[in-house]
Design an enzyme around this catalytic site. Structure first.
Site, PDB file in Angstrom:
ATOM      1  CB  SER A 147      -2.847  -6.030  -5.875  1.00 42.85           C
ATOM      2  OG  SER A 147      -2.329  -5.756  -7.244  1.00 42.85           O
ATOM      3  CE1 TYR A 165      -7.278  -3.299  -7.828  1.00 43.33           C
ATOM      4  CE2 TYR A 165      -4.876  -3.064  -7.906  1.00 43.33           C
ATOM      5  CZ  TYR A 165      -5.983  -4.038  -7.964  1.00 43.33           C
ATOM      6  OH  TYR A 165      -5.815  -5.448  -7.948  1.00 43.33           O
TER       7      TYR A 165
END
Ligand code: NAP
Length: 263
Positions: free
Chosen positions: A143, A157
Site C-alpha cells: 500500500s 496497518y
C-alpha cells in the site's frame, strides 16, 4: 507485445472480492489457471465461476492466510490441479482503523498477523514448488500507507504494509538463486468493497486528493501485478510500484489547488 502467460498456474490470496478479485480476473483473462483463495468459500466460488464463464480456468479454495496448514493445503491444491505454482499474488489484507490510545493488542495482532505474517505464510507454502522448478513470481499487495504515507488510525496497518516491503527485499535476495522474483504493488485508494466500507465521506475526500481525479480501479492494480508476472519483467526483483493516480505527489494542499487552477 508481451509473451503469453497462457496456462501459467496462479494463486491469488484474498481474491473473493476487491483487488484480489480484479487480479484473479485479469490473470484469468490472459489464459492463466487460477486458484481463487479467501476464507469465505462462496465468494471464492463466485469469482472462480466468473472466470470460468469468461472462458478461463479457475478453482475456488477456502483458506485463512493466518493458518500455516491452510496455506500448505492451498499450495497442494494448486499443484494437484495445475501441476505446479508459477505465480503467487499474496494479496489478502485487512484495514480496520483504530487510533493509538484506543488500539488494543488484539487489533494490532490481527492486522500485523493477516497482512504481514499472512504474507510470510503464503509465500513459504509456495516456495518448495517454485524452487523445485527453479522459477517463480511472487507479487505482494502492499500500500502507499506505511511505505510512503501515514493516515491517523492506521499505524498498525502502515507498519504491516511497510513490513511487507522489508520482507520483500530480503526474500528477493534469498530467492534470486532459484530464479524467483519478488515484487510489490502499492495501491493508492482503490474502489473496492473494503474501501466502500470506510464510508462515503472517506471516499469523497480521497477522490478529491487524487491528481488524476478518480479512485483507482481494481484493474489498475491488476495490470501492474500482471506486468510483474510477465517474461518481460524477468530481470525486476525486490521492487515496488506505486499505482495511485499521483496521490503521493503533491507536497501540500496548495500544490493540489495550484494544479487545479490550471494556470
Ligand atoms: P477487501 O475488498 O476487503 O478484500 C479483501 C480480500 O481478502 C477478501 O477476499 C477477503 O475475504 C480476503 N481476506 C481477508 N482476510 C483474509 C485471511 N485471513 N485469509 C484469507 N483471505 C483473507 O480488500 P481490498 O481493498 O481488495 O484489499 C486487498 C489488498 O489490497 C489488501 O492487502 C489491502 O491492504 C491492499 N490495499 C487496498 C487498498 C484499497 O484502496 N482498497 C489500498 C492499498 C492497499 P475473506 O474475508 O472471505 O477471507
Amino acid at each position: 507485445m508481451f509473451n503469453s502467460l497462457q496456462g501459467r498456474s496462479v494463486i491469488v490470496t484474498g481474491s473473493g472480492r476487491g483487488i484480489g478479485r480484479g487480479i484473479a480476473r485479469r490473470f484469468g483473462a490472459v489464459g492463466c489457471r487460477l486458484l481463487v483463495v479467501s476464507r469465505t468459500r462462496s465468494e471464492a466460488e463466485r469469482v472462480a465461476a466468473e472466470i470460468t464463464a469468461g472462458g478461463g480456468t479457475a478453482r475456488a479454495f477456502a483458506a485463512d492466510v493466518l493458518r500455516a496448514a491452510d496455506m500448505a493445503a492451498m499450495a497442494q491444491a494448486a499443484i494437484e490441479a495445475y501441476g505446479g505454482i508459477d505465480i503467487l499474488c499474496a494479496n489478502a489484507g485487512i484495514f480496520p482503523a483504530a487510533k493509538l490510545g484506543s488500539m488494543t493488542e488484539a487489533d494490532f495482532d490481527a492486522v500485523i498477523g493477516t497482512n504481514l505474517k499472512g504474507t510470510f505464510l503464503a509465500v513459504s507454502a509456495c516456495l518448495p514448488a517454485m524452487k523445485s522448478r527453479k522459477a517463480g513470481r511472487i507479487i505482494l499487495t502492499s500500500s502507499i500507507t506505511g511505505p510512503v504515507t501515514g493516515y491517523p488510525g492506521w499505524s498498525h496497518y502502515g507498519a504491516s504494509k511497510a513490513g511487507q516491503l522489508g520482507f520483500m527485499r530480503t526474500a528477493a535476495l534469498e530467492l534470486a538463486p532459484f530464479n524467483i522474483t519478488v515484487n510489490s504493488v502499492l495501491p493508492g485508494n482503490i474502489a473496492t468493497e473494503g474501501l466502500a466500507g470506510l464510508g462515503a465521506d472517506y471516499v469523497r475526500s480521497m477522490e478529491a486528493s487524487v491528481p488524476l481525479g478518480r479512485l483507482g480501479s481494481v484493474t489498475d492494480i491488476a495490470n501492474a501485478a500482471l506486468f510483474f508476472a510477465t517474461d518481460e519483467a524477468a530481470y525486476i526483483t525486490g521492487q515496488s510500484l506505486i499505482i495511485d493516480g499521483g496521490q503521493v505527489l503533491p507536497e501540500s494542499l496548495a500544490a493540489l489547488d495550484e494544479m487545479r487552477s490550471g494556470s
